[in-house]
Design a protein around this motif. Structure first.
Motif, PDB file in Angstrom:
ATOM      1  N   GLY A  48       0.823  -1.202   0.000  1.00  0.00           N
ATOM      2  CA  GLY A  48       0.000   0.000   0.000  1.00  0.00           C
ATOM      3  C   GLY A  48       0.855   1.248   0.000  1.00  0.00           C
ATOM      4  N   MET A  49       0.172   2.378   0.204  1.00  0.00           N
ATOM      5  CA  MET A  49       0.840   3.666   0.214  1.00  0.00           C
ATOM      6  C   MET A  49       0.836   4.246   1.628  1.00  0.00           C
ATOM      7  N   ALA A  50       1.967   4.807   2.032  1.00  0.00           N
ATOM      8  CA  ALA A  50       2.089   5.381   3.369  1.00  0.00           C
ATOM      9  C   ALA A  50       1.077   6.500   3.588  1.00  0.00           C
ATOM     10  N   ALA A  51       0.745   7.226   2.540  1.00  0.00           N
ATOM     11  CA  ALA A  51      -0.197   8.348   2.673  1.00  0.00           C
ATOM     12  C   ALA A  51      -1.593   7.883   3.093  1.00  0.00           C
ATOM     13  N   ASP A  52      -1.883   6.600   2.935  1.00  0.00           N
ATOM     14  CA  ASP A  52      -3.196   6.069   3.311  1.00  0.00           C
ATOM     15  C   ASP A  52      -3.267   5.672   4.782  1.00  0.00           C
ATOM     16  N   VAL A  53      -2.144   5.759   5.499  1.00  0.00           N
ATOM     17  CA  VAL A  53      -2.096   5.332   6.905  1.00  0.00           C
ATOM     18  C   VAL A  53      -2.153   6.574   7.792  1.00  0.00           C
ATOM     19  N   PRO A  54      -3.200   6.733   8.599  1.00  0.00           N
ATOM     20  CA  PRO A  54      -3.301   7.939   9.430  1.00  0.00           C
ATOM     21  C   PRO A  54      -2.282   7.936  10.574  1.00  0.00           C
ATOM     22  N   VAL A  55      -1.781   9.123  10.911  1.00  0.00           N
ATOM     23  CA  VAL A  55      -0.926   9.251  12.093  1.00  0.00           C
ATOM     24  C   VAL A  55      -1.798   8.951  13.313  1.00  0.00           C
ATOM     25  N   GLY A  56      -1.286   8.080  14.190  1.00  0.00           N
ATOM     26  CA  GLY A  56      -2.078   7.684  15.353  1.00  0.00           C
ATOM     27  C   GLY A  56      -3.180   6.705  15.002  1.00  0.00           C
ATOM     28  N   GLY A  57      -3.011   6.003  13.901  1.00  0.00           N
ATOM     29  CA  GLY A  57      -4.024   5.045  13.479  1.00  0.00           C
ATOM     30  C   GLY A  57      -3.431   3.953  12.614  1.00  0.00           C
ATOM     31  N   CYS A  58      -4.301   3.251  11.926  1.00  0.00           N
ATOM     32  CA  CYS A  58      -3.857   2.131  11.106  1.00  0.00           C
ATOM     33  C   CYS A  58      -4.766   1.965   9.899  1.00  0.00           C
ATOM     34  N   SER A  69       0.347   0.441  10.683  1.00  0.00           N
ATOM     35  CA  SER A  69       0.052   1.519  11.622  1.00  0.00           C
ATOM     36  C   SER A  69       1.114   2.610  11.526  1.00  0.00           C
ATOM     37  N   GLN A  70       0.752   3.786  12.049  1.00  0.00           N
ATOM     38  CA  GLN A  70       1.688   4.914  12.095  1.00  0.00           C
ATOM     39  C   GLN A  70       1.548   5.553  13.490  1.00  0.00           C
ATOM     40  N   PRO A  71       2.207   4.931  14.503  1.00  0.00           N
ATOM     41  CA  PRO A  71       2.043   5.434  15.866  1.00  0.00           C
ATOM     42  C   PRO A  71       2.551   6.860  16.034  1.00  0.00           C
ATOM     43  N   GLU A  72       3.613   7.219  15.353  1.00  0.00           N
ATOM     44  CA  GLU A  72       4.144   8.590  15.335  1.00  0.00           C
ATOM     45  C   GLU A  72       4.338   8.961  13.872  1.00  0.00           C
ATOM     46  N   GLU A  73       4.300  10.253  13.578  1.00  0.00           N
ATOM     47  CA  GLU A  73       4.438  10.670  12.180  1.00  0.00           C
ATOM     48  C   GLU A  73       5.728  10.131  11.574  1.00  0.00           C
ATOM     49  N   GLY A  74       5.606   9.440  10.471  1.00  0.00           N
ATOM     50  CA  GLY A  74       6.753   8.905   9.753  1.00  0.00           C
ATOM     51  C   GLY A  74       7.280   7.585  10.292  1.00  0.00           C
TER      52      GLY A  74
END
Ligand code: FES
Length: 138
Positions: A48-58, A69-74
């Motif tokens: 997938g694409m990283a842009a589709d993963v919300p910060v603080g979400g999955c 998941s993206q627990p912290e930005e980046g």
């Protein structure tokens, strides 16, 4: 020398064009051998694409059976999307955890550890790298 189309030929051609969408819309998706099929995320596969993963979400990428998941930005983590309780796919979320809606288990965004619910085990980790915004299995 070509003959001009007869009225019958024009009507037959028009009927073929008009019928094509009807046939396609009546197709049973479960008859498609690729419907609901999960491709195991082997090494080097873009899930997938990283842009589709919300910060603080999955975000679940169901085709590859993977939740990212993206627990912290980046900072990205990936897990097998099958819940360790009874195997339902976990869900996408922007609520700070990975939810399983089947029986209410919740998992940590960074570690996949169980936070709540009937699951006893964490989600299985999947190794990934993010290159040029693409999430790729390592
Ligand atoms: S299958 Fe996920 S909580 Fe039961």
């Amino acid at each position: 020398m070509t003959q001009p189309p007869t009225r019958r030929r024009v009507l037959a051609a028009g009927a073929g064009v008009a019928m094509a969408p009807v046939v396609a819309s009546c197709a049973d998706p479960s008859a498609d051998p690729h419907f609901n099929q999960v491709d195991p995320p082997g090494p080097g596969r873009q899930v997938g694409m990283a842009a589709d993963v919300p910060v603080g979400g999955c975000q679940v990428f169901a085709r590859y059976g993977t939740v990212v998941s993206q627990p912290e930005e980046g900072e990205f983590r990936a897990f097998n999307a099958e819940c360790s309780h009874k195997g339902c796919f976990v869900g996408s979320s922007d609520q700070g955890h990975i939810p399983c809606r089947c029986h209410g288990s919740m998992f940590d965004l960074a570690t996949g550890e169980r936070l709540a619910g009937p699951a006893k085990e964490p989600l299985a980790p999947v190794e990934i790298v993010v290159e040029d915004g693409r999430i790729i299995t390592a």
